[in-house]
Design an enzyme around this catalytic site. Structure first.
Site, PDB file in Angstrom:
ATOM      1  N   GLY A  65      18.814  -5.756  15.189  1.00 45.15           N
ATOM      2  CA  GLY A  65      18.448  -7.276  15.072  1.00 45.15           C
ATOM      3  C   GLY A  65      19.023  -7.745  13.653  1.00 45.15           C
ATOM      4  O   GLY A  65      19.421  -7.142  12.961  1.00 45.15           O
ATOM      5  N   HIS A  66      18.491  -9.114  13.424  1.00 44.11           N
ATOM      6  CA  HIS A  66      19.193  -9.727  12.157  1.00 44.11           C
ATOM      7  C   HIS A  66      18.459  -9.362  11.261  1.00 44.11           C
ATOM      8  O   HIS A  66      17.460  -8.976  10.987  1.00 44.11           O
ATOM      9  CB  HIS A  66      19.257 -11.372  12.412  1.00 44.11           C
ATOM     10  CG  HIS A  66      17.862 -11.962  12.949  1.00 44.11           C
ATOM     11  ND1 HIS A  66      17.509 -12.981  13.462  1.00 44.11           N
ATOM     12  CD2 HIS A  66      16.376 -11.313  12.587  1.00 44.11           C
ATOM     13  CE1 HIS A  66      16.341 -13.131  13.792  1.00 44.11           C
ATOM     14  NE2 HIS A  66      15.589 -12.295  13.323  1.00 44.11           N
ATOM     15  N   ASN A  67      19.316  -9.216  10.021  1.00 47.58           N
ATOM     16  CA  ASN A  67      18.549  -8.925   8.570  1.00 47.58           C
ATOM     17  C   ASN A  67      18.356  -7.575   8.498  1.00 47.58           C
ATOM     18  O   ASN A  67      17.824  -7.045   7.470  1.00 47.58           O
ATOM     19  CB  ASN A  67      17.405 -10.014   8.231  1.00 47.58           C
ATOM     20  CG  ASN A  67      17.704 -11.316   8.291  1.00 47.58           C
ATOM     21  OD1 ASN A  67      18.966 -11.615   8.273  1.00 47.58           O
ATOM     22  ND2 ASN A  67      16.831 -12.188   8.692  1.00 47.58           N
TER      23      ASN A  67
END
Length: 354
Positions: A257-259
């Site tokens: 996922g993001h980050n």
């Protein structure tokens, strides 16, 4: 399994040369001129093959083994039949990996799909503003976006898409059908078929008429010597970057996922899902189908068992398993106790039916 035209036997390497290349020691130096052409599992190895054993559990496989050499550690040498040359190694598996790379280099990364003489296919689309160093290969139906930069020795497979402004280093392989966008990619990176890198992550806020999309304006940073499996997805950051550390290996069908920030030399196995903004240290190993919660930290050297659910931070060096994940020894003890209670109940039920 017989050798096939996909991975034909090597022209031949002497045992002496193979020992020098892999850092192993040939137990009997008079066998140094024996020729090795391929690799094989122990049980069906034949003349010209090299294989390896890791433990005494391979004893039965050795009964049908006719290899021209076997890698093993010193403690296992006595198991090897006398007619088979022995390559004594500190790590048999590591030496075998080096041997395989020497004998079958074409098996290390996705191969070129087409046989065009030109490095850049006439059937590919390369934007006029893209900058490609000498030696870049672009196969048919690939698309290279505006202002993309690609280093020498990199191959872009058929149907792959490299987005605008993406930078890819040298000696990389981007396989068929992969997409790379909003990303900076280091040197010697392998991205397998159908992987999706840099699409926006899953982020929404509740609104009066339903879910409102949260803009994702970060990047994906992939450092040197990373390998990313087929159909794996790595989302770009929301406002920070998603980072995959140097030397990390990611299996097929993984969702990141993001980050998320993953450290150096990690191993992440198929069907793992890592939720947004998680930080993973160096040398972490995550078993297949494990789920990792978002906004947590996993310390250096952690090992997560397959099919675990990691809900909270994990201290460095720990081994965790189960749902929710906890120290592995605690989890295994609980499983053993549960099985014991189940067996007792089954016995009691059987006695009552007698």
């Amino acid at each position: 399994m017989e050798h096939n035209h996909f991975f034909p036997p090597h022209a031949g390497v002497t045992l002496a040369a193979l020992a020098a290349h892999t850092g192993a020691e040939l137990a009997d130096e008079t066998q140094g001129e024996t020729i090795i052409r391929s690799v094989s599992p122990v049980a069906r190895a034949k003349a010209g093959d090299v294989c390896y054993i890791l433990s005494r559990r391979n004893r039965d496989d050795l009964l049908s083994c006719n290899a021209s050499a076997i890698f093993c550690e010193k403690a296992l040498v006595s198991l090897i039949p006398q007619h088979i040359p022995v390559l004594v190694a500190k790590s048999a598996q590591t030496s075998f990996a080096l041997a395989g790379a020497l004998l079958h280099p074409e098996g290390l990364r996705p191969v070129r799909m087409t046989s065009e003489a030109s490095l850049i296919s006439a059937a590919a689309h390369v934007d006029p503003t893209a900058r490609l160093e000498d030696g870049v290969e672009v196969e048919a139906m690939a698309v290279i976006g505006a202002n993309a930069e690609i280093g020498s020795g990199t191959r872009i497979g058929p149907g792959a898409v490299i987005g605008p402004g993406v930078r890819i280093g040298r000696d990389c392989t981007i396989a068929a059908g992969a997409t790379v966008q909003v990303a900076l990619v280091g040197n010697n990176v392998i991205i397998h078929n159908g992987a999706r890198i840099g699409q926006d992550g899953f982020g929404y806020a509740p609104g009066p008429r339903g879910m409102l999309k949260i803009v994702q304006v970060g990047r994906v940073i992939i450092q040197d010597h990373v390998e990313i499996g087929a159909n794996t997805t790595i989302d770009r950051g929301t406002m920070d970057d998603t980072v995959i550390g140097e030397g990390t290996k990611i299996d097929n069908l993984v969702q990141i996922g993001h980050n998320v920030r993953i450290g150096r030399h990690c191993g992440i196995v198929s069907q793992v899902g890592i939720a947004g903004s998680t930080v993973i240290g160096d040398g972490v190993m995550i078993g297949g189908a494990a789920g990792v919660n978002g906004h947590i930290k996993i310390g250096d050297g952690v090992q997560i068992a397959a099919m675990s659910g990691v809900l909270a931070d994990v201290p460095p060096g720990e081994k965790y398993g189960g749902i929710p994940a906890r120290p592995l020894k605690d989890y295994l003890r609980e499983v053993a106790e549960t099985l014991s209670r189940y067996d007792s109940r089954a016995k009691d039920k059987g006695a009552s039916n007698d």
